[in-house]
Enzyme design. Structure first.
Site, PDB file in Angstrom:
ATOM      1  N   LYS A  85      50.710 -13.517  -5.582  1.00  0.00           N
ATOM      2  CA  LYS A  85      50.187 -12.150  -5.631  1.00  0.00           C
ATOM      3  C   LYS A  85      50.393 -11.571  -7.031  1.00  0.00           C
ATOM      4  O   LYS A  85      51.428 -11.798  -7.664  1.00  0.00           O
ATOM      5  CB  LYS A  85      50.912 -11.296  -4.579  1.00  0.00           C
ATOM      6  CG  LYS A  85      50.285  -9.919  -4.335  1.00  0.00           C
ATOM      7  CD  LYS A  85      51.046  -9.178  -3.211  1.00  0.00           C
ATOM      8  CE  LYS A  85      50.448  -7.811  -2.924  1.00  0.00           C
ATOM      9  NZ  LYS A  85      51.204  -7.082  -1.871  1.00  0.00           N
ATOM     10  N   SER A  93      48.208  -4.510   1.478  1.00  0.00           N
ATOM     11  CA  SER A  93      47.705  -4.674   0.138  1.00  0.00           C
ATOM     12  C   SER A  93      47.455  -6.116  -0.287  1.00  0.00           C
ATOM     13  O   SER A  93      46.681  -6.367  -1.210  1.00  0.00           O
ATOM     14  CB  SER A  93      48.692  -4.051  -0.849  1.00  0.00           C
ATOM     15  OG  SER A  93      49.902  -4.803  -0.886  1.00  0.00           O
ATOM     16  N   SER A 103      52.160  -5.147   4.038  1.00  0.00           N
ATOM     17  CA  SER A 103      51.200  -5.776   3.125  1.00  0.00           C
ATOM     18  C   SER A 103      51.123  -7.291   3.206  1.00  0.00           C
ATOM     19  O   SER A 103      50.216  -7.901   2.658  1.00  0.00           O
ATOM     20  CB  SER A 103      51.512  -5.384   1.682  1.00  0.00           C
ATOM     21  OG  SER A 103      51.186  -4.028   1.475  1.00  0.00           O
TER      22      SER A 103
END
Lengths: 102, 503, 498
Positions: free
Chosen positions: B80, B155, B179
């Site tokens: 990420k 997210s 997330s």
């Protein structure tokens, strides 16, 4: 500012944006001033949840006294430190003129 | 020959260990898959083909030389874009960090590199992890591989979509309010938020320091356990890292036995507000667990009523302070104010932050600044932190009765792109089931339990366990995964639509 | 800049009583910074002592330096404070380019040490200063303002920032309000800062050098009309970089406040900057509603909970209390009460002690520091410890006098040379050719010429009036430009004439 839970005015948003150092446009101020009261009203329910006898939790896992020894570890090189800088001079970070001094 | 991209990480690791395939072959296969589908999915913000192949080649030669390697050595991974990676761009999905290349590695990046996993690239996310749809990325949304007109959750939509679209078998996520788990549920993948302090936060760009946790994003529970074990354990660079033996998650995932396990259904996380198809698949999964010998009871967590409100105060408050460092003085994009001659540092900071941050980030910074400001602190931030104490007590009471708790991971399946973009409050409500774990610092695991009848989209179920009992999640999760796959005759993702492959 | 109306201090004090508060920042001399392992060396090349943590790179996290906690507790104990059983760090949120995180990691309502006191002496009177708190925090980077009026913040075109100092551990010591007789206020303020310097210097936890910024004082001052009980609005004067300046800043602010109040005006609550060159203060930044620091407990750091055993162990490491030490030193040195009081008043206690430690007699050490050095400090408007001469060097020079190699007059020239950076006292003597002449050949010729030049004096000596030798010795010294061994000259004169 007005009292808690009574909402938030456009002037409040402007004041908060100043504290947060964000130069919001007029349109953004209008937009947030219209939107934030509903959000703040929603979150204000936390005031009803707990009394004075309940401790506030600042750390989810309670641990005390986490220290390191006073021993030097390698630093970044000045080149690495300055590599991301928008501007630099004389091995220092170049920033626009500073107005007030604290 | 087998499609290497369809293998789980543990299957690929076994083939690598037996030298049936090379890491270069596996890495190239993933890079080819990314090239073929990511134009459409947009799971990646940055792909590092050269670096990944170099690591792969190095691992292959070390393996050939008979060197003892980590079990996942040579298995490619996606990271990420919130994790600092030395020499590789790290933007957090924000314009303000466009082009920033960290001069250091996060602890988890170091551990991944030390174990020899080729890093394929950096995955898309809501800007600074603020959002539940990945639409708040400054670089455009990620699309859900099950339906490309829908969001993948957020997210960490990029990591989840990358894994669901077979662009990687392993990915790193971070979970502040769901997330990792919510995108897992919405893309039919597995996602785990470990116990707070279980995995080092050093080098994860902070959203909310007391809520953030990194964790694995995978297609199987065992893969998640393998990656969890690789990343986890004490780190002296993170003062909140737990200095105790890490839970034995891999052996728990291999045990996969719920006989006699006491499972509590969280009464407040179901029924009204939950999509019918979500409830149906959830209930069936609970029945399967019961049939396998688990004892299921209902438990109540009364403070959950306040959890969402507490979360949407604590998170923006801490974020408003954590994001203050993005001021265009030492790094980041400097945007002087238009029409101002010779602007001051103060003015340049304010204009850069206005230009560099998106709408949602500004919204949360303003809310957080409000909640911390003098005269409001006790009513907002202080009260929210008290809710966390109440919630932790509720969980402690529940875990005296049961070993794990279960709930649907998300109240709904994936929604169409843009559907909630103009209604932040309704977006926030999507996090209702995931945020309690973050507030209380306990671990949670989401895994796919089927497709909703009404839209054919993935549904996720979440297990919760007490702090430091992450192993219970893996045991229960792997057991349920096995029961479901036996029922389905294979993994759920086998049912996902084939993506049109760009040539 | 607006012209201030100043009222002479003596006159101001007939109508107003000053109320002071003093804040002292102590930079600890730990090897590494407060929250990261970067070194803390003074004067290093810019941005060579920085890392992701102290540059506040995205993702970096702090870890507390154990030595800094230990030093903070020892300082707290030395100030007679309570030590918190449990306390936290807090974030003080405000934007400033030399503060990388745009929040300072500090302590807010949970300081590590609180409720202490110290007793300081001025003109034989003892004044108790109550300490509200001593808390831990971190220093900022340093800005170099370029363009405009050089070096000054106003009118600069841009600034260049060096973050080497960012994250160095600081202890901030805050007094409660100090209300002493107006004519003593400035001296008490100075005595307090000097006392804290000696106290903390004695702990060995800081260099406590005001000239290098390792001890920094802020002076908060307000006036209240005589007989009134309501406090006036206070100003906060920063950049007070010497003991002498502490005194001057208090006096200047008394004059300035009185000028404003006399005209019916109101004092602004603001930060003011002290200027060493003029002894005045100028307006810095007005305090306003905008100063909303949004403190909250630092979630990235664990709370600090020093065990009572640890606190007691640290208490056992404290040097003897200053009052006890002073009494002991006075007895050891054989100083009169007045000599001791002057030594303390001049801020020379430690310097004298170190000079004696280096071999000088107590009276010699006192003579140099309170005489020659005090005169120089006064001329330069500097503190004794920033003159550029160390106790060791003073002791060396005294040893050279005792050995007859130089005399007191030549010693002054040696001091000049050492301060000018010409090397060790020995090197200065060689370089400046300062050694006294005791060679009988050279001296004998000069003595003969002096006798020939002053027959009256010579006759008096022959008549038994030895006191007349002074004139002849003076003549010889003049001819030898002060570099003659006066004792040997006297002997030669008497040999030749009696």
């Amino acid at each position: 500012m007005s009292e808690p839970a009574k909402g938030i005015s456009r002037a409040d948003v402007s004041h908060l944006a100043g504290l947060a150092r964000i130069d919001l446009s007029e349109a953004e101020l209008d937009h947030f001033a219209a939107e934030l009261p509903a959000i703040l009203e929603h979150v204000a329910v936390v005031q009803q949840a707990a009394g004075d006898d309940v401790e506030a939790m600042s750390h989810p896992v309670p641990v005390n006294n986490v220290f390191r020894e006073d021993v030097v570890v390698p630093c970044l090189t000045p080149e690495e430190a300055l590599a991301g800088a928008p501007a630099s001079e004389q091995q220092r970070f170049l920033v626009p003129k500073i107005l007030g001094e604290d | 020959m087998t499609d290497l991209t369809r293998l789980s990480a543990s299957e690929l690791a076994a083939k690598l260990a037996r030298k049936e395939v090379s890491s270069v072959e596996a890495t190239q296969a993933q890079l080819d898959r990314i090239a073929a589908v990511d134009g459409d999915i947009h799971a990646f913000l940055h792909v590092d083909a050269e670096g990944a192949l170099a690591t792969a080649a190095d691992i292959d030669s070390r393996r050939a030389a008979g060197e003892g390697l980590h079990g996942l050595a040579g298995v490619p991974i996606a990271v990420k874009d919130i994790v600092a990676t030395k020499g590789m761009p790290t933007t957090c999905g924000s314009k303000i960090l466009d082009g920033w290349i960290p001069p250091y590695d996060a602890t988890i990046t170091q551990r991944i590199k030390a174990a020899g996993l080729p890093i394929l690239g950096k995955t898309n996310m809501d800007e600074f992890a603020m959002g539940s749809s990945t639409e708040h990325s400054a670089y455009g949304p990620t699309r859900n591989p099950w339906d490309r007109d829908r969001i993948p959750g957020g997210s960490g939509g990029g990591s989840a979509a990358a894994v669901a679209a077979f662009e990687a078998a392993l990915a790193i996520g971070t979970d502040t309010g769901g997330s990792i788990r919510q995108p897992g549920a919405l893309t039919g993948t597995v996602g785990v938020k470990p116990t707070y302090g279980g995995i080092s936060r050093y080098g994860l760009v902070a959203l909310a320091s007391s809520l953030d946790q990194a964790g694995p994003v995978t297609r199987t529970v065992l893969d998640a356990a393998l990656l969890h074990e690789l990343m986890g354990g004490h780190d002296p660079m993170d003062s909140t890292s737990i200095d105790a033996p890490a839970p034995l998650v891999v052996s728990a995932a291999r045990r996969a036995d719920v006989k006699g396990l006491k499972i509590g259904i969280v009464k407040e996380l179901g029924g009204e507000g939950f999509q019918a198809g979500v409830s149906a698949r959830f209930n069936e999964a609970v029945e399967l667990l019961t049939s396998a010998g688990a004892q299921v009871v209902e438990v109540s967590l009364p403070s959950l009523e306040y959890a969402l409100a507490a979360y949407y105060l604590v998170m923006p408050s801490e974020a408003s302070s954590n994001l203050a460092r993005f001021d265009a003085m030492r790094y980041g994009v400097r945007v002087p104010p238009a029409g101002v001659d010779d602007p001051s540092a103060e003015q340049v900071m304010a204009s850069s932050r206005d230009a560099g941050f998106g709408d949602e980030v500004k919204r949360r910074i303003i809310v957080g600044t409000y909640a911390l400001s003098s005269g409001y602190y006790d009513a907002y931030y202080g009260s929210a932190q008290k809710v966390r104490t109440l919630l932790a007590r509720d969980f402690a009471a529940a875990f005296e009765q049961v070993d794990v708790l279960v709930s649907p991971t998300s109240p709904t399946t994936a929604w169409p792109l843009g559907a909630k973009l103009d209604d932040p409050l309704s977006m926030y409500l999507q996090d209702v089931a995931t945020i309690p774990a973050n507030l209380a610092g306990i671990p949670g695991l989401s895994l796919p339990v089927g497709l909703a009848d009404e839209d054919g989209l993935p549904v996720g179920l979440q297990f919760l366990a007490p702090q430091q009992a992450d192993d219970r999640l893996y045991n229960a999760g792997a057991a349920l995964e096995k029961l479901l796959e036996d029922k389905w005759g294979g993994p759920m993702l086998a049912q996902a639509p084939d993506l049109e492959v760009a040539r | 800049m607006t012209t201030e109306t100043l009222v002479p201090v003596d006159e101001a004090l007939t109508r107003y009583d000053p109320v002071m508060g003093l804040e002292i920042h102590i930079e600890l001399n730990t090897t590494t910074k407060m929250f990261c392992g970067c070194p803390t060396e003074f004067g290093a090349e810019p941005n060579t002592q920085v890392c992701p943590v102290c540059l506040a790179l995205p993702g970096a996290l702090p870890v507390v330096n154990a030595k800094a906690i230990e030093s903070a507790i020892r300082i707290g104990l030395a100030l007679n404070c309570e030590i918190a059983e449990w306390c936290r760090f807090a974030r003080k949120n405000y934007f400033y380019p030399d503060m990388p995180k745009n929040f300072q990691t500090s302590q807010y309502d949970e300081p590590i040490a609180f409720d202490g006191h110290v007793d300081v002496e001025v003109d034989g009177e003892t004044y108790r200063i109550d300490i509200e708190r001593a808390h831990m925090e971190e220093d900022t980077g340093k800005s170099l303002h370029v363009g405009g009026s050089t070096g000054r913040i106003h009118g600069a075109d841009f600034s260049l920032v060096d973050y080497n100092r960012a994250g160095i551990p600081l202890i901030e010591i805050v007094t409660r309000t100090i209300e002493v007789p107006g004519d003593k206020a400035a001296a008490v303020a100075r005595a307090y800062v000097s006392y804290v310097r000696d106290l903390i210097g004695g702990l060995g936890v800081s260099d406590v050098r005001m000239d290098q910024g390792s001890l920094r004082a802020d002076v908060n001052l307000s006036l209240k009309p005589k007989g009134s009980t309501t406090l006036g609005t206070r100003s906060e004067t920063k950049n007070v970089n010497s003991f002498r300046s502490v005194e001057r800043a208090v006096r200047y602010e008394i004059s300035r406040h009185a000028g404003i109040l006399d005209q019916g005006g109101s004092v602004l609550q603001e930060t003011r900057h002290f200027h060493e060159d003029t002894g005045t203060t100028s307006s810095g930044r007005e305090k306003s509603d905008a100063d909303d620091y949004r403190y909250f407990p630092e979630p990235d750091l664990a709370p600090v909970s020093p065990s009572r055993e640890w606190v007691e162990e640290l208490r056992a490491t404290l040097p003897e209390p200053p009052a006890v030490r002073r009494a002991r030193l006075q007895a050891d040195w054989g100083f009169s009460d007045l000599e001791m009081r002057d030594t303390i008043g001049a801020g020379a206690l430690q310097l004298v002690a170190d000079t004696i430690e280096a071999g000088a007699t107590p009276q010699a050490a006192r003579k140099w520091w309170l005489g020659e050095m005090a005169r120089r400090a006064n001329e330069q408007g500097a503190d004794l410890d920033s003159l550029g001469i160390t106790p060791l060097q003073v002791a060396e020079i005294q040893a050279l006098i005792d050995a007859g190699r130089i005399n007191d007059k030549l010693a002054r020239s040696v001091f000049d040379g050492v301060i000018a950076g010409e090397g060790t006292p020995e090197e200065v003597i060689v370089g400046r050719q300062l050694e006294v002449v005791s060679d009988d050949g050279a001296l004998g010729d000069a003595v003969d010429r002096a006798i020939a030049g002053d027959p009256d004096a010579a006759q008096k000596i022959r008549d038994g009036k030895q006191a007349a030798a002074g004139a002849l010795i003076g003549a010889v010294m003049k001819e030898m430009r002060g570099q003659a061994d006066a004792g040997r000259v006297r002997e030669l004169i008497l040999e030749k004439l009696t």
